[in-house]
Design a protein around this motif. Sequence first.
Motif, PDB file in Angstrom:
ATOM      1  N   ASN A 108       2.720  -7.620  -7.263  1.00 62.58           N
ATOM      2  CA  ASN A 108       2.252  -6.942  -6.054  1.00 62.58           C
ATOM      3  C   ASN A 108       1.000  -6.137  -6.422  1.00 62.58           C
ATOM      4  O   ASN A 108       1.027  -5.293  -7.324  1.00 62.58           O
ATOM      5  N   HIS A 109      -0.088  -6.419  -5.732  1.00 62.52           N
ATOM      6  CA  HIS A 109      -1.374  -5.761  -6.003  1.00 62.52           C
ATOM      7  C   HIS A 109      -1.244  -4.233  -5.988  1.00 62.52           C
ATOM      8  O   HIS A 109      -1.857  -3.532  -6.795  1.00 62.52           O
ATOM      9  N   LEU A 110      -0.418  -3.726  -5.062  1.00 59.92           N
ATOM     10  CA  LEU A 110      -0.255  -2.265  -4.946  1.00 59.92           C
ATOM     11  C   LEU A 110       0.416  -1.690  -6.188  1.00 59.92           C
ATOM     12  O   LEU A 110       0.114  -0.565  -6.613  1.00 59.92           O
ATOM     13  N   GLY A 112      -0.034  -2.814  -9.113  1.00 61.29           N
ATOM     14  CA  GLY A 112      -1.149  -2.728 -10.071  1.00 61.29           C
ATOM     15  C   GLY A 112      -1.889  -1.412  -9.910  1.00 61.29           C
ATOM     16  O   GLY A 112      -2.119  -0.676 -10.878  1.00 61.29           O
ATOM     17  N   HIS A 113      -2.255  -1.070  -8.659  1.00 64.07           N
ATOM     18  CA  HIS A 113      -2.980   0.194  -8.424  1.00 64.07           C
ATOM     19  C   HIS A 113      -2.131   1.402  -8.840  1.00 64.07           C
ATOM     20  O   HIS A 113      -2.628   2.362  -9.407  1.00 64.07           O
ATOM     21  N   ILE A 114      -0.825   1.350  -8.539  1.00 67.51           N
ATOM     22  CA  ILE A 114       0.059   2.484  -8.854  1.00 67.51           C
ATOM     23  C   ILE A 114       0.112   2.739 -10.362  1.00 67.51           C
ATOM     24  O   ILE A 114       0.172   3.890 -10.813  1.00 67.51           O
ATOM     25  N   ILE A 133      -5.653   4.563  -2.440  1.00 69.84           N
ATOM     26  CA  ILE A 133      -6.702   4.666  -1.425  1.00 69.84           C
ATOM     27  C   ILE A 133      -7.797   3.639  -1.751  1.00 69.84           C
ATOM     28  O   ILE A 133      -8.612   3.845  -2.636  1.00 69.84           O
ATOM     29  N   SER A 134      -7.761   2.527  -1.007  1.00 71.50           N
ATOM     30  CA  SER A 134      -8.696   1.447  -1.319  1.00 71.50           C
ATOM     31  C   SER A 134      -9.244   0.846  -0.036  1.00 71.50           C
ATOM     32  O   SER A 134      -8.997   1.361   1.054  1.00 71.50           O
ATOM     33  N   GLY A 135      -9.963  -0.269  -0.180  1.00 65.65           N
ATOM     34  CA  GLY A 135     -10.549  -0.925   0.988  1.00 65.65           C
ATOM     35  C   GLY A 135      -9.489  -1.523   1.897  1.00 65.65           C
ATOM     36  O   GLY A 135      -9.699  -1.681   3.092  1.00 65.65           O
ATOM     37  N   VAL A 298     -11.088   0.558  -9.083  1.00 66.64           N
ATOM     38  CA  VAL A 298     -11.435  -0.606  -8.248  1.00 66.64           C
ATOM     39  C   VAL A 298     -10.559  -1.791  -8.663  1.00 66.64           C
ATOM     40  O   VAL A 298      -9.885  -1.739  -9.691  1.00 66.64           O
ATOM     41  N   ASP A 299     -10.595  -2.840  -7.858  1.00 64.88           N
ATOM     42  CA  ASP A 299      -9.761  -4.005  -8.170  1.00 64.88           C
ATOM     43  C   ASP A 299     -10.118  -4.568  -9.540  1.00 64.88           C
ATOM     44  O   ASP A 299     -11.304  -4.770  -9.846  1.00 64.88           O
ATOM     45  N   ASN A 300      -9.091  -4.809 -10.356  1.00 60.95           N
ATOM     46  CA  ASN A 300      -9.301  -5.351 -11.702  1.00 60.95           C
ATOM     47  C   ASN A 300      -8.024  -6.078 -12.126  1.00 60.95           C
ATOM     48  O   ASN A 300      -6.962  -5.892 -11.522  1.00 60.95           O
TER      49      ASN A 300
HETATM   50 ZN    ZN Z   1      -7.033  -3.085  -4.472  1.00 60.05          ZN
END
Ligand code: ZN
Length: 334
Positions: A108-110, A112-114, A133-135, A298-300
């Motif tokens: 899950n992309h989220l 990843g951010h977490i 908080i992203s796009g 940012v997305d990575n």
């Molecule tokens: Zn993202």
Amino acid sequence: MILGIETSCDETAAAILRNGKVISNIVLSQVDIHQFYGGVVPELASRHHLENLNRVVESALSQAEIDFTALTGIAVTRGPGLVGSLLAGLTAAKVFSYIFKLPLAGINHLEGHILSHRLQYPDFPSPFIALIISGGHCELVRVEGPGCYRVLGRTLDDAIGEAFDKVGKLLGLGYPGGPEIEKEAARGHPHAIPFPRPFLEKGSLDFSFSGLKTAVALYVKKKAPLGQEEIADICASFQQAVFETLIEKMKRACQETGITRIVFGGGVASNRTLRKLFKEEACKNGWNVCFPPPVFCVDNAAMIAYAGESRLTQKEYSGEDLVRETIVEPNLRL
Ligand code: ZN
Ligand code: KG4
């Protein structure tokens, strides 16, 4: 040694991770392509992922000075995101997984951010509250530890970065709007224009940014044509309204949960004014705040590999049948 692949929106990314350490991290941004349209064009995004993904994966491997035989697993974003973009990454990951007999974890992309702060600060303790908080997102999440998440609040309409991008477009600034607004805001007064603070009803931890965006649009229409100073004031006042809203929601979330450790994720978290305001609040309220370096905000793919690493080592991965069944989920929730 884990290969991470991320293609959920407009960044084609691959990374190599070993025991939580980033060995290589390649991000190919498509911003030049979408800039012309003032936003991400999904069809173009997926085509460019297809064209570039092999090259990006090869760069990640060669920068890490390894080839596929050194890998022990693959982690790939399976959602949320743009369906065509997700499909490009997941299909490539499945092919690599079949050919090189590597376990595959759909992430899950989220998540990843977490977890992205752990790439730099692996010892930041749980539980904590994550503000993503992203796009594409604005979510407040209670995190007990990796894999244990409870969403406390989310946006009911626009994502926060989306609001920045739309206001940027309205003001004739470049794309993406976030960094451009931050630049302009540095010359403006944050309290010049009293834009609304969308707190919603008492106690709510959800967000709403479309009313604020409309307030900016109406103001711009009324005051046009705008001079440079007015643009700077609008940017600074818009930022201030957004960040005060985030701070207010965070105060409520900390009060409700009794948790005072906070981590940030997503492109908007690289904003320096946001960091400064939250650090000031941290001093006042006794919060412990953790910001990942901008390259991991940012997305990575490093954050995807990180989220996958623990799954893969705990053998919580997609076996051969499951590889076939691992599908993209554009609306995946935490
Ligand atoms: Zn993202
Ligand atoms: O996390 P990210 O790369 O992609 C998504 O998952 O969406 O975030 C991109 C978003 C864009 O909307 C961009 O305008 C915003 O993050 N952004 C910023 C800043 N840098 C990027 N917003 C405010 N201030 C910034 N410095």
